[in-house]
Motif scaffolding. Structure first.
Motif, mmCIF file in Angstrom:
data_model
loop_
_atom_site.group_PDB
_atom_site.id
_atom_site.type_symbol
_atom_site.label_atom_id
_atom_site.label_comp_id
_atom_site.label_asym_id
_atom_site.label_seq_id
_atom_site.Cartn_x
_atom_site.Cartn_y
_atom_site.Cartn_z
ATOM 1 N N PRO A 74 -9.561 10.810 5.449
ATOM 2 C CA PRO A 74 -8.800 10.831 6.910
ATOM 3 C C PRO A 74 -7.813 9.847 6.769
ATOM 4 O O PRO A 74 -7.686 8.677 6.179
ATOM 5 C CB PRO A 74 -9.768 10.364 7.930
ATOM 6 C CG PRO A 74 -11.152 10.402 7.245
ATOM 7 C CD PRO A 74 -10.906 10.315 5.695
ATOM 8 N N LEU A 75 -6.681 10.292 7.556
ATOM 9 C CA LEU A 75 -5.258 9.291 7.663
ATOM 10 C C LEU A 75 -5.771 8.002 8.318
ATOM 11 O O LEU A 75 -6.404 8.064 9.536
ATOM 12 C CB LEU A 75 -4.281 10.299 8.163
ATOM 13 C CG LEU A 75 -2.857 9.584 8.574
ATOM 14 C CD1 LEU A 75 -2.214 9.136 7.036
ATOM 15 C CD2 LEU A 75 -1.912 10.197 9.279
ATOM 16 N N VAL A 76 -5.230 7.007 7.835
ATOM 17 C CA VAL A 76 -5.469 5.684 8.841
ATOM 18 C C VAL A 76 -4.217 5.117 9.348
ATOM 19 O O VAL A 76 -3.166 5.374 8.736
ATOM 20 C CB VAL A 76 -5.782 4.604 7.484
ATOM 21 C CG1 VAL A 76 -5.952 3.226 8.266
ATOM 22 C CG2 VAL A 76 -7.097 4.746 6.668
ATOM 23 N N LEU A 81 0.386 -3.776 7.319
ATOM 24 C CA LEU A 81 -0.447 -5.073 6.419
ATOM 25 C C LEU A 81 -2.108 -4.844 6.858
ATOM 26 O O LEU A 81 -2.983 -4.994 5.817
ATOM 27 C CB LEU A 81 -0.047 -6.298 7.232
ATOM 28 C CG LEU A 81 -0.865 -7.533 6.965
ATOM 29 C CD1 LEU A 81 -0.375 -7.635 5.357
ATOM 30 C CD2 LEU A 81 -0.250 -8.655 7.530
ATOM 31 N N GLU A 82 -2.132 -4.111 7.970
ATOM 32 C CA GLU A 82 -3.766 -3.949 8.282
ATOM 33 C C GLU A 82 -4.216 -2.675 7.492
ATOM 34 O O GLU A 82 -5.270 -2.933 6.841
ATOM 35 C CB GLU A 82 -3.718 -3.635 9.872
ATOM 36 C CG GLU A 82 -5.033 -3.368 10.506
ATOM 37 C CD GLU A 82 -5.029 -2.858 11.894
ATOM 38 O OE1 GLU A 82 -5.605 -1.848 12.008
ATOM 39 O OE2 GLU A 82 -4.619 -3.872 12.576
ATOM 40 N N ALA A 85 -4.749 -4.437 4.154
ATOM 41 C CA ALA A 85 -6.029 -5.237 4.072
ATOM 42 C C ALA A 85 -7.104 -4.251 4.082
ATOM 43 O O ALA A 85 -8.047 -4.608 3.158
ATOM 44 C CB ALA A 85 -6.116 -6.018 5.285
ATOM 45 N N ALA A 86 -7.348 -3.212 4.799
ATOM 46 C CA ALA A 86 -8.384 -2.054 4.829
ATOM 47 C C ALA A 86 -8.403 -1.832 3.443
ATOM 48 O O ALA A 86 -9.711 -1.423 2.549
ATOM 49 C CB ALA A 86 -8.203 -1.066 5.741
ATOM 50 N N HIS A 87 -7.493 -1.224 2.888
ATOM 51 C CA HIS A 87 -7.652 -0.579 1.480
ATOM 52 C C HIS A 87 -8.259 -1.649 0.586
ATOM 53 O O HIS A 87 -8.879 -1.511 -0.340
ATOM 54 C CB HIS A 87 -6.101 -0.177 1.063
ATOM 55 C CG HIS A 87 -5.990 1.004 1.551
ATOM 56 N ND1 HIS A 87 -6.612 2.433 1.532
ATOM 57 C CD2 HIS A 87 -4.917 1.558 2.336
ATOM 58 C CE1 HIS A 87 -5.988 3.198 2.326
ATOM 59 N NE2 HIS A 87 -5.049 2.869 2.890
ATOM 60 N N LEU A 88 -7.579 -3.057 0.607
ATOM 61 C CA LEU A 88 -8.024 -3.970 -0.294
ATOM 62 C C LEU A 88 -9.616 -4.336 -0.334
ATOM 63 O O LEU A 88 -10.323 -4.427 -1.219
ATOM 64 C CB LEU A 88 -7.209 -5.114 -0.082
ATOM 65 C CG LEU A 88 -7.681 -6.585 -0.924
ATOM 66 C CD1 LEU A 88 -7.582 -6.105 -2.603
ATOM 67 C CD2 LEU A 88 -6.791 -8.002 -0.620
ATOM 68 N N VAL A 89 -9.795 -4.506 0.990
ATOM 69 C CA VAL A 89 -11.591 -4.840 1.258
ATOM 70 C C VAL A 89 -12.276 -3.483 0.763
ATOM 71 O O VAL A 89 -13.322 -4.096 0.086
ATOM 72 C CB VAL A 89 -11.740 -5.240 2.679
ATOM 73 C CG1 VAL A 89 -13.131 -5.295 2.835
ATOM 74 C CG2 VAL A 89 -10.986 -6.522 2.993
ATOM 75 N N HIS A 90 -11.905 -2.524 1.160
ATOM 76 C CA HIS A 90 -12.767 -1.226 0.604
ATOM 77 C C HIS A 90 -12.749 -1.066 -0.859
ATOM 78 O O HIS A 90 -13.967 -1.069 -1.294
ATOM 79 C CB HIS A 90 -12.107 -0.029 1.156
ATOM 80 C CG HIS A 90 -12.625 0.277 2.588
ATOM 81 N ND1 HIS A 90 -11.856 0.140 3.629
ATOM 82 C CD2 HIS A 90 -13.851 0.630 3.241
ATOM 83 C CE1 HIS A 90 -12.463 0.502 4.904
ATOM 84 N NE2 HIS A 90 -13.623 0.437 4.550
#
Length: 175
Positions: A74-76, A81-82, A85-90
């Protein structure tokens, strides 16, 4: 609070694997943490369950990676920056959900203990007893556990932020 339409959600198999793995990790992590504090007469039982669940997490993560690669994402929405960060943490969650069980499995092998998966059968050891690297593998496993806990805390904080503060449909994408 806005609901997310079905086409804005992850594929069913991705959602099922997400929650199954989350539940297993939430059982496996504390089990591994308390092993050092339990009496010797039950310590091996704790190891058996911890290692067996961890090995299951590894295989489910491999299936999850396959499911994720073959499913639409799904499109985020949100600031760049948010989203980064979401892609990095995932991404780091995926890495450490592989590194942690692999290092634990290999550490167990290197210490000279084959994995007896839930007491049902012995899992083949790719390295066998290798005491000279057992400490390093155990250290990687231990640090991976703490890093995974920190990543989980960041992930959970983001869930709370989106669901309680922003009141957007982010949580519904994975439910």
């Amino acid at each position: 609070m806005m609901m997310t339409s079905e086409d804005e959600r992850y594929a069913g198999r991705v959602r099922i694997l997400h929650w199954l793995i989350a539940g297993l990790v939430l059982a496996t992590w504390p089990l591994g943490f308390v092993i050092g504090f339990v009496k010797d007469d039950v310590k091996l039982d704790f190891y058996l369950v911890h290692e067996s669940l961890g090995f299951l997490v590894l295989w489910l993560m491999l299936v999850r990676i396959g499911a994720r690669l073959t499913s639409a994402t799904p499109l985020v929405e949100g600031p760049p920056l948010e989203k980064a960060a979401a892609h990095l943490v995932h991404g780091l969650l995926y890495v450490f959900l592989i590194v942690m069980p692999v290092s634990g499995f290999l550490a167990t092998n290197a210490h000279g203990f084959p994995l007896e998966w839930f007491g049902l059968f012995t899992v083949w050891s790719p390295i066998g007893k290798t005491p000279d690297i057992a400490f390093v593998l155990s250290a990687i496993h231990g640090w991976s556990a703490w890093i995974l806990l920190a990543l989980f805390a960041l992930h959970f904080a983001a869930v709370v932020f989106h669901h309680v503060i922003r009141r957007d449909g982010t949580l519904y994408r994975i439910l």
